[in-house]
Design a protein around this motif. Structure first.
Motif, PDB file in Angstrom:
ATOM      1  N   THR A  96      -5.808  -6.747  27.883  1.00 46.80           N
ATOM      2  CA  THR A  96      -6.048  -7.408  26.605  1.00 46.80           C
ATOM      3  C   THR A  96      -6.875  -8.671  26.815  1.00 46.80           C
ATOM      4  OG1 THR A  96      -4.012  -8.698  26.737  1.00 46.80           O
ATOM      5  CG2 THR A  96      -3.875  -6.562  25.617  1.00 46.80           C
ATOM      6  N   ARG A  97      -7.295  -9.269  25.709  1.00 48.40           N
ATOM      7  CA  ARG A  97      -8.041 -10.518  25.775  1.00 48.40           C
ATOM      8  C   ARG A  97      -7.216 -11.568  26.533  1.00 48.40           C
ATOM      9  NH1 ARG A  97      -8.385 -13.786  20.939  1.00 48.40           N
ATOM     10  NH2 ARG A  97      -9.164 -15.704  21.815  1.00 48.40           N
ATOM     11  N   ARG A  98      -7.845 -12.314  27.373  1.00 48.85           N
ATOM     12  CA  ARG A  98      -7.208 -13.338  28.215  1.00 48.85           C
ATOM     13  C   ARG A  98      -6.226 -12.739  29.228  1.00 48.85           C
ATOM     14  NH1 ARG A  98      -4.984 -17.788  24.500  1.00 48.85           N
ATOM     15  NH2 ARG A  98      -5.032 -16.210  22.900  1.00 48.85           N
ATOM     16  N   ALA A  99      -6.440 -11.503  29.588  1.00 51.30           N
ATOM     17  CA  ALA A  99      -5.600 -10.871  30.611  1.00 51.30           C
ATOM     18  C   ALA A  99      -6.228 -11.141  31.971  1.00 51.30           C
ATOM     19  CB  ALA A  99      -5.488  -9.372  30.348  1.00 51.30           C
ATOM     20  N   GLY A 100      -6.024 -12.343  32.482  1.00 54.75           N
ATOM     21  CA  GLY A 100      -6.669 -12.744  33.727  1.00 54.75           C
ATOM     22  C   GLY A 100      -5.726 -13.014  34.875  1.00 54.75           C
ATOM     23  N   HIS A 101      -4.472 -12.622  34.737  1.00 58.61           N
ATOM     24  CA  HIS A 101      -3.489 -12.846  35.802  1.00 58.61           C
ATOM     25  C   HIS A 101      -3.101 -11.516  36.439  1.00 58.61           C
ATOM     26  CE1 HIS A 101      -3.287 -16.780  34.019  1.00 58.61           C
ATOM     27  NE2 HIS A 101      -2.531 -17.182  35.025  1.00 58.61           N
ATOM     28  N   SER A 102      -2.635 -11.615  37.658  1.00 54.41           N
ATOM     29  CA  SER A 102      -2.235 -10.423  38.402  1.00 54.41           C
ATOM     30  C   SER A 102      -0.918 -10.668  39.121  1.00 54.41           C
ATOM     31  CB  SER A 102      -3.286 -10.065  39.459  1.00 54.41           C
ATOM     32  OG  SER A 102      -4.514  -9.737  38.871  1.00 54.41           O
TER      33      SER A 102
END
Length: 122
Positions: free
Chosen positions: A27-33
């Motif tokens: 999704t939008r702003r899905a920048g973590h792992s």
């Protein structure tokens, strides 16, 4: 020469990890792992273990940071062998709040699956 076959519990760990889902994946702003590092400490009865972490950086870069001592888990710095992306590829990337939640949930699931040594997950 003796070849170490690796952890006997890895299949159970993979099944446990596959049981988790990230609702914010892609999704939008899905920048973590969420990432998992394979650990090996030959002083232990079962030398293999896993470290579970979460990051806003590329997991490969984060692993390198651990090994270099930057904001490092002592377990990863000393005993980290490699990333185990098969345990987390279906989850990443996700939103920051979910990465925090799934870090803890994944560590708990791995312990419940019989992994004898799990670090991180906080």
């Amino acid at each position: 020469m003796f070849h170490d076959p690796g952890p006997r519990w890895m299949d159970a760990a993979q099944a446990a990890a596959r049981g988790l889902r990230a609702t914010t994946r892609g999704t939008r702003r899905a920048g973590h792992s969420v990432y998992v590092v394979l650990l090996k400490d030959v002083r232990r009865d079962d030398p293999w273990g896993l470290y579970v972490g979460q990051t806003s950086r590329d997991p490969d870069l984060r692993f390198d940071q651990h090994k270099a001592g930057y904001k490092a888990s002592g377990a990863v710095r000393r005993f980290g062998v490699r990333l185990a992306p098969d345990l987390t590829a279906h989850l990443n990337p996700m939103r920051a709040w979910e990465a925090l939640d799934l870090e803890a949930a994944l560590a708990d699931a791995l312990r419940a699956a019989g992994v004898p040594w799990v670090e991180g997950g906080h």
